[in-house]
Design a protein around this motif. Structure first.
Motif, PDB file in Angstrom:
ATOM      1  N   TYR A  37       0.826  -1.210   0.000  1.00 52.54           N
ATOM      2  CA  TYR A  37       0.000   0.000   0.000  1.00 52.54           C
ATOM      3  C   TYR A  37       0.860   1.260   0.000  1.00 52.54           C
ATOM      4  CZ  TYR A  37      -4.392  -2.471   0.499  1.00 52.54           C
ATOM      5  OH  TYR A  37      -5.483  -3.254   0.246  1.00 52.54           O
ATOM      6  N   LYS A  40      -2.256   8.273   5.925  1.00 49.07           N
ATOM      7  CA  LYS A  40      -3.333   7.808   6.811  1.00 49.07           C
ATOM      8  C   LYS A  40      -4.688   7.965   6.125  1.00 49.07           C
ATOM      9  CE  LYS A  40      -5.540   9.215  11.176  1.00 49.07           C
ATOM     10  NZ  LYS A  40      -5.394  10.105  12.360  1.00 49.07           N
ATOM     11  N   LEU A  58      -5.168   5.348   3.303  1.00 49.27           N
ATOM     12  CA  LEU A  58      -5.524   4.002   3.765  1.00 49.27           C
ATOM     13  C   LEU A  58      -7.002   3.901   4.131  1.00 49.27           C
ATOM     14  CD1 LEU A  58      -2.436   3.097   5.995  1.00 49.27           C
ATOM     15  CD2 LEU A  58      -3.036   2.111   3.782  1.00 49.27           C
ATOM     16  N   LEU A  59      -7.568   4.981   4.621  1.00 49.86           N
ATOM     17  CA  LEU A  59      -8.976   4.963   5.038  1.00 49.86           C
ATOM     18  C   LEU A  59      -9.944   4.918   3.860  1.00 49.86           C
ATOM     19  CD1 LEU A  59      -8.823   7.482   8.030  1.00 49.86           C
ATOM     20  CD2 LEU A  59      -9.285   5.017   8.146  1.00 49.86           C
ATOM     21  N   ARG A  90     -11.336  -1.095   7.854  1.00 50.94           N
ATOM     22  CA  ARG A  90     -10.751  -0.098   8.756  1.00 50.94           C
ATOM     23  C   ARG A  90      -9.656  -0.717   9.630  1.00 50.94           C
ATOM     24  NH1 ARG A  90     -12.275   4.930  10.577  1.00 50.94           N
ATOM     25  NH2 ARG A  90     -11.324   5.568  12.542  1.00 50.94           N
ATOM     26  N   ALA A 119      -6.534  -1.066   7.770  1.00 48.01           N
ATOM     27  CA  ALA A 119      -5.903   0.257   7.657  1.00 48.01           C
ATOM     28  C   ALA A 119      -5.163   0.595   8.949  1.00 48.01           C
ATOM     29  CB  ALA A 119      -6.958   1.319   7.356  1.00 48.01           C
TER      30      ALA A 119
END
Length: 213
Positions: free
Chosen positions: A28, A51, A54-55, A70, A73
């Motif tokens: 990722y 951050k 990733l969400l 979630r 993540a």
């Protein structure tokens, strides 16, 4: 930084740590950066943007539009934060930007339980990976976590006048646990190996998430 992150991941492979999770986090990070990230660019702004990415990111290698969970993540961002902290300790970056960026909060998940009929169906279902089937059944019968089960050694399996039990230090909480288990759970394990050998040797975390099995 990408190369540094991959080096940290490889260290986990050698120590049988959560290598697969670090590897997924690396994928990722590469997707977001295009495969290149200068050490000097690992700052507070980048941490916040990664951050946020990733969400909302799609789950890799699946149907387009299926979002990353979630809690996945959370795990991947925690790996990134750990790598950034190590880079700071190794004096590769001038500051630890993660100190000013909050982590992602875990999402409570509904825990499902198998009925006896479902458990019997699982026992009767063929699986290409025999060890994976054993882990699934053993987990259902004992309630132990994946991380605790896969680290079990034969000397953790003990017996007294009350029956069999597992004696281990939980990987997540670090608590010492004495956990009674049934004769049926022991039967699933098969022939006993050497005391220092892992009961479920060679099984990878990625195997438990393989929808092609």
């Amino acid at each position: 930084f990408i190369e540094y992150f991959q080096m940290l991941a490889e260290r986990r492979k050698e120590s049988k740590g959560n290598y697969d999770n670090w590897l997924s986090a690396s994928h990722y990070l590469q997707d977001y950066t295009g495969g290149y990230l200068k050490m000097s660019d690992v700052n507070e702004a980048f941490c916040r943007k990664f951050k946020e990415y990733l969400l909302v990111a799609d789950k890799r290698n699946t149907v387009k539009g299926l979002k990353l969970s979630r809690n996945s993540a959370v795990s991947y961002f925690n790996k990134f934060r750990a790598a950034a902290r190590e880079a700071f300790e190794d004096r590769l970056i001038k500051d630890d930007p993660t100190k000013r960026v909050k982590g992602i909060a875990y999402e409570e998940t509904k825990r499902e339980f198998l009925t006896l009929e479902e458990l019997q169906t699982l026992a009767n279902t063929e699986c290409e990976l025999d060890a994976l089937k054993k882990v699934a059944l053993f987990s259902a019968l004992t309630g132990l976590r994946w991380s605790d089960i896969t680290s079990l050694k034969w000397n953790d399996l003990l017996k007294d006048e009350n029956g069999y039990y597992i004696h281990l230090r939980q990987k997540k909480t670090k608590d010492i646990m004495v956990h009674p288990i049934s004769d049926k759970a022991v039967e699933i394990l098969g022939e006993k190996g050497g005391v220092s050998e892992r009961i479920f040797e060679g099984l990878k975390y990625s195997d438990s998430n393989n929808d092609k099995i």
